[in-house]
Motif scaffolding. Structure first.
Motif, mmCIF file in Angstrom:
data_model
loop_
_atom_site.group_PDB
_atom_site.id
_atom_site.type_symbol
_atom_site.label_atom_id
_atom_site.label_comp_id
_atom_site.label_asym_id
_atom_site.label_seq_id
_atom_site.Cartn_x
_atom_site.Cartn_y
_atom_site.Cartn_z
ATOM 1 N N TYR A 3 33.813 112.132 12.176
ATOM 2 C CA TYR A 3 34.069 110.713 12.513
ATOM 3 C C TYR A 3 32.876 109.977 13.652
ATOM 4 O O TYR A 3 32.873 108.811 13.784
ATOM 5 C CB TYR A 3 35.556 110.451 12.915
ATOM 6 N N GLU A 4 32.428 111.059 14.400
ATOM 7 C CA GLU A 4 31.664 110.438 15.580
ATOM 8 C C GLU A 4 30.413 109.837 15.107
ATOM 9 O O GLU A 4 29.786 109.267 15.767
ATOM 10 C CB GLU A 4 31.421 111.440 16.542
ATOM 11 N N GLN A 6 30.284 107.283 13.318
ATOM 12 C CA GLN A 6 30.741 106.200 13.141
ATOM 13 C C GLN A 6 30.011 105.171 14.440
ATOM 14 O O GLN A 6 30.083 105.590 15.286
ATOM 15 C CB GLN A 6 32.053 105.630 12.933
ATOM 16 N N GLN A 7 29.362 103.986 14.046
ATOM 17 C CA GLN A 7 28.615 103.511 15.273
ATOM 18 C C GLN A 7 29.788 102.298 16.032
ATOM 19 O O GLN A 7 29.498 102.255 17.205
ATOM 20 C CB GLN A 7 27.571 102.618 14.744
ATOM 21 N N GLU A 8 30.671 101.960 15.514
ATOM 22 C CA GLU A 8 31.668 100.918 16.035
ATOM 23 C C GLU A 8 32.716 101.689 16.790
ATOM 24 O O GLU A 8 33.541 102.633 16.373
ATOM 25 C CB GLU A 8 32.527 100.356 14.768
ATOM 26 N N PRO A 9 32.600 101.390 18.111
ATOM 27 C CA PRO A 9 33.778 102.100 18.955
ATOM 28 C C PRO A 9 35.147 101.527 18.888
ATOM 29 O O PRO A 9 35.062 100.158 18.571
ATOM 30 C CB PRO A 9 33.045 101.825 20.267
ATOM 31 N N VAL A 10 36.006 102.237 19.033
ATOM 32 C CA VAL A 10 37.343 101.898 18.883
ATOM 33 C C VAL A 10 37.889 101.361 20.488
ATOM 34 O O VAL A 10 38.507 100.387 20.585
ATOM 35 C CB VAL A 10 38.325 102.907 18.334
ATOM 36 N N GLN A 12 37.724 99.878 23.842
ATOM 37 C CA GLN A 12 36.680 98.883 24.467
ATOM 38 C C GLN A 12 36.813 99.172 26.043
ATOM 39 O O GLN A 12 37.636 99.579 26.722
ATOM 40 C CB GLN A 12 37.624 97.482 24.342
ATOM 41 N N ARG A 46 33.682 105.478 26.252
ATOM 42 C CA ARG A 46 32.918 105.907 25.271
ATOM 43 C C ARG A 46 33.145 107.542 25.414
ATOM 44 O O ARG A 46 33.312 107.788 24.100
ATOM 45 C CB ARG A 46 31.396 105.938 25.565
ATOM 46 N N ASP A 49 36.421 107.410 23.392
ATOM 47 C CA ASP A 49 36.654 107.080 21.924
ATOM 48 C C ASP A 49 36.752 108.138 20.857
ATOM 49 O O ASP A 49 37.799 107.847 20.037
ATOM 50 C CB ASP A 49 35.257 106.213 21.719
ATOM 51 N N THR A 54 41.290 106.365 14.167
ATOM 52 C CA THR A 54 41.801 105.069 13.264
ATOM 53 C C THR A 54 42.086 105.844 11.829
ATOM 54 O O THR A 54 41.584 106.914 11.447
ATOM 55 C CB THR A 54 40.928 104.005 13.256
ATOM 56 N N ARG A 57 38.835 106.788 10.329
ATOM 57 C CA ARG A 57 38.316 108.171 11.283
ATOM 58 C C ARG A 57 38.967 109.159 10.441
ATOM 59 O O ARG A 57 38.484 110.210 10.262
ATOM 60 C CB ARG A 57 38.387 108.110 12.474
#
Length: 160
Positions: A3-4, A6-10, A12, A46, A49, A54, A57
């Motif tokens: 899942y890493e 993926q570019q979209e961080p969960v 924040q 980061r 993350d 999710t 993920r």
């Protein structure tokens, strides 16, 4: 890990959970095991993350699989952080003992003296993570409360 990519961080940067003592200790533990300095330039959000899984993920991770070293280091960092907080709460040395097979099964113990303050069976370690940082904090607080209560009830054993 799967899942890493993926570019979209969960997680924040302004997440209030980043200030929780367990989460702070997780960051310290994860940075401590980073022998290549990968996390040196990363923010705390980061670094944490990948621990947040999710639904998307989780779906990207196979149901059956072997954990990689990065995932195992996250498991160790979690139990090291718990041990550190138990130590802080009780004033007694807490030592995590983690045994994980190459297939992702095992056990995590936190020993305080001769007392097993925490005993957790580990399954599917390759899927280790939490729904959110809040879920990580809630689970850790539950385990911390049980462990410190056990130490309080059996302090004589914990002091051996």
């Amino acid at each position: 890990m799967y899942y890493e990519e993926q570019q979209e961080p969960v997680v924040q940067e302004d997440d209030q959970s980043l200030q929780h003592p367990l989460v702070r200790q997780m960051v310290i533990q994860l940075r401590a095991v980073d022998s290549y300095g990968t996390y040196d330039t990363w923010s705390d959000a980061r670094v944490l993350d990948p621990l947040v899984l999710t639904k998307a993920r989780r779906k990207a991770i196979p149901v059956v699989g072997d954990p990689d070293e990065t995932t195992i280091s996250r498991v160790k960092a979690y139990y090291n952080a718990l041990a550190q907080l138990i130590e802080r709460e009780t004033g007694l040395l807490a030592v995590p003992v983690i045994n994980i097979t190459h297939e992702g099964f095992g056990r995590a113990l936190i020993l305080v003296g001769k007392l097993v303050a925490l005993d957790k069976v580990l399954r599917d370690v390759h899927r280790f993570g939490f729904d959110s940082l809040e879920a990580l904090v809630a689970e850790a607080e539950k385990q911390l409360a049980k462990a410190t209560a056990l130490v309080g009830e059996h302090r004589a054993v914990a002091e051996l």
